[in-house]
Every structure is written in C-alpha cells, then in structure tokens.
Write a protein that holds these residues in place. Structure first.
Motif: not given
Ligand SMILES: *Cc1c(COP(=O)(O)O)cnc(C)c1O
Length: 388
Positions: A323-343
């Motif tokens: 990212r600091s070298n401007n390569i727009g990597v991403q994470l697909h995905y943060t596991p849905v069950h660990l999202q605050p709403y699902y926690r």
C-alpha cells in the motif's frame, strides 16, 4: 504519474457504453422502461436462465430472493464467513438466524464436507437451514452439484451469490443457469466483472419465484388484471397484495449494463491472462494462488494470493509495504462472523478457524481489464521487493 495508485479493481467504460446511456437520457423512459426488459432478456440468453430480473443492487436482489423463498423470522440461513456482508445481511433483513459454514482453505469457497457435517448435526437438533447461500468467491463456482444433492436430502433452498461470477462456468454450463439452485444473484457494482453503475440481477428457472420477485421489487404491486383480487375495476386500478420495496433498476443503468454485457467474454479473457501472468511471474515467491477446481471456469474477479508465511504480523507488513508503494491491495474478506455486528449476535474468534486463518494471509492483487503492462510490472516488482 509513474507512481499513481493502482486499485485492486476498477470499471472499464468505452465510448459505446457512454453512447448507450446518452441514448436513454434522450428518450422518454428514464426509469424502468424498455431497456430494463431488453437487458434482462440479454442476461437470460447469456447465462441460459428462463427468467432474469434487474435490481438496483445485488443486495436488493438477495433480500428479495430470500423473501420469495419464504424466509421469515426464526428460520435459519447459512452462508460462508469469507464473503461480503450482504450475503448474510439479506437473511437478517427477513428476521432469520444466520450461521456460517467454514471454508476449504485451498479454494476459499464454502467447504462441502463441513456443510455435510453441519447439516447432519443440525438435523438431530431440528435446526436445519431453510436457505443456504454458497458464494462464488473471486468468480470461481462452488461445488454446486454436491450442494444441490445435499439440498434434496435435507430440504433447503439454494441462492447462489454469484456477485463475482457473471461469465464464469461450472461443468461447461454458465453460472446463473440455476441447474443446481433456485436463484442466482449477480452484482453490477463498478468493481465487479461488468457494471451498470449500481445494480444486481436475479436469475431463476422457476416461474412462481420470478413473479414473486417481480412484485417484491416494486412495492408488492400488481398491474395485471388476471391477478387482481377485485374484478371489474377501472383503468386506474392496481393492487398491492404483499409488502414490497422500490428495488427497481432504471433504464439509465440498464443501458450501461446492456452495453457492458457485449464485452463480457473479452473482459474475462483479459482477466484470465492477467492471472496466468501473475502465476508465471511469481513462481519463485512464497505465495500460493487460490485454486480453481476441475470443471470450473472462473470469471477471475479477484487475484487472491495466500502468503506461505502464516504469521499475521507478516501479513500486515506485506500489506502495508504494498500500500505504501501505491499498490492497492485489499483483503477479501474479513470473516463476516467477526464483524462487530455479528459478534454482538454471539459469534466469536475461533468459530470458523479456516476462514480466520485465511483472513490472516490472503491478499487481493490488482486485476481489471485495463491494467496496463507498466502497472502490472510495478505490481510484480513491488511484490518481489516487499517479500524480500
Ligand atoms: C458486491 C457483493 C455483494 C453486493 O453487491 P451490491 O451490488 O453492491 O449490492 C454481495 N455479495 C458479494 C459476494 C459481493 O461481492
């Protein structure tokens, strides 16, 4: 501009796309008119489905698909934790209880063995799901024939979340033909394979599901006389028979979608070539690409690698370096069950270990049809640099 930001994905708009939209803007219909119907027919022809309905998003299409299949308060809906939150939220909208099935670490897709085990257990507890939503992560179809067999044995319906997978195929048939599901949903968000700006499509071979979804898409209103409860009413008359929504696609959006659809196979060829190049040019690096199982042609929506080093601090370091070298990597995905709403619903760390370990070493590299040779090489160079 040699160091401009390279996103992980982006739309590809040409002059024909623009012309197609402008033509609608100069016509009599801006919202649902002839273009929406035309686009729906083109999608049905492309994916070999009897019916196809356009929505203002895949999220709306998923919601309506759940409702059409009768999902209601207290029912159970299962999906995978490695997906966008919408695959689970659609069940919550209907008051259903959500649960997840862990992934196969090689493909990142819902694990059929885990699903089988979980169904067997759920049967003994009388907690079988009403709907299962397999998600074709990165454009790669899940093991639909096996999941379909399980659906017959345990009596659940299937919605394929094919948001990533328009143009992909499973056992030589296009994803979306619903050979092994009740409904398939595609997303037309700009980051997906083709776009309508915002938009989604639901396909089905079931006439009654098609009709139900059509009503739910537009306030629950019918204008067809033969379906009215009250007969012999005037020309002004229409009936609201169920509670629906305004989830319609506009003709402006459909014009873009329709024009994009003509380039679908071209987009996918280009994406496939990029993945093949990535694999060849990173052979010696300590990374592994997600597998595409035999019999599946992926739509190659995402170029997901897993770092061989399974340490999450290392993952963070590589991610930050790119990212600091401007390569727009991403994470697909943060596991849905660990999202605050699902926690808050009771899910916790450790519930789905494969999904959790995946999210600690997966990285999506840039992939889109207009990725230039120069930008591609920058990705490779930076990947080598960051991993060294
Ligand atoms: C993008 C996406 C959706 C939602 O699509 P929208 O058209 O933005 O509503 C749902 N599921 C998955 C897996 C997606 O990637």
């Amino acid at each position: 501009m040699s160091n401009s930001f390279i996103p992980y994905g982006r739309q590809d708009i040409d002059d024909k796309d623009i012309e197609s939209v402008v033509k609608v803007l100069k016509s009599s219909f801006l919202t649902q008119g002839p273009m929406v119907e035309k686009f729906e027919e083109e999608v049905s022809n492309k994916v070999n489905s009897a019916y196809s309905l356009a929505f203002n998003s895949a999220t709306s299409a998923l919601h309506v698909a759940c409702l059409a299949l009768g999902l209601k308060a207290g029912d159970n809906l299962w999906t995978t934790p490695i997906t966008f939150v919408a695959s689970a939220n659609c069940g919550i909208y209907c008051g259903a209880k959500i649960d997840f099935v862990d992934i196969d670490p090689k493909t990142g897709l819902i694990c059929t063995k885990e699903l089988t085990k979980k169904l067997e257990l759920a049967k003994t507890k009388n907690k079988l799901p009403k709907i299962v939503i397999p998600v074709h992560l990165a454009g790669t179809s899940c093991e639909m024939e096996e999941i379909y067999k399980l659906s017959k044995k345990y009596g659940f319906a299937i919605i394929e979340d094919a948001s990533h997978a328009i143009g992909g195929s499973y056992k030589n048939s296009p994803v979306g033909n619903c050979d092994y599901s009740d409904i398939t949903v595609f997303s037309l968000h700009p980051v997906k394979i083709i776009t309508s700006g915002e938009g989604g499509i639901a396909t089905t071979n079931n006439k009654s599901l098609d009709e139900k979804m059509k009503y739910l898409r537009s306030h629950g209103i019918t204008k067809e006389k033969e379906n009215f409860h009250k007969k012999n009413e005037g020309q002004w008359y229409y009936e609201q028979q169920v509670l629906g929504y305004n989830y319609r696609m506009s003709d402006i959006h459909a014009a873009l979608g329709s024009s994009q659809l003509t380039r679908l196979s071209l987009f996918i060829q280009t994406r496939k070539k990029i993945i093949e190049d990535y694999k060849n040019d990173t052979e010696k690096l300590p990374i592994t690409f997600l597998e595409v199982p035999k019999g599946v042609e992926s739509a190659y929506h995402l170029a997901i690698i897993r770092l061989d080093n399974r340490d999450d601090i290392f993952h963070r370091k590589i991610f930050d370096c790119l990212r600091s070298n401007n390569i727009g990597v991403q994470l697909h995905y943060t596991p849905v069950h660990l999202q605050p709403y699902y926690r808050n619903l009771g899910f916790t760390q450790g519930d789905f270990p494969e999904a959790e370990s995946y999210s600690k070493n997966a990285i999506s590299l840039p992939i889109y049809p207009s990725l230039s040779k120069k930008d591609y090489e920058r990705v490779i160079d930076q990947l080598k640099y960051c991993l060294s």
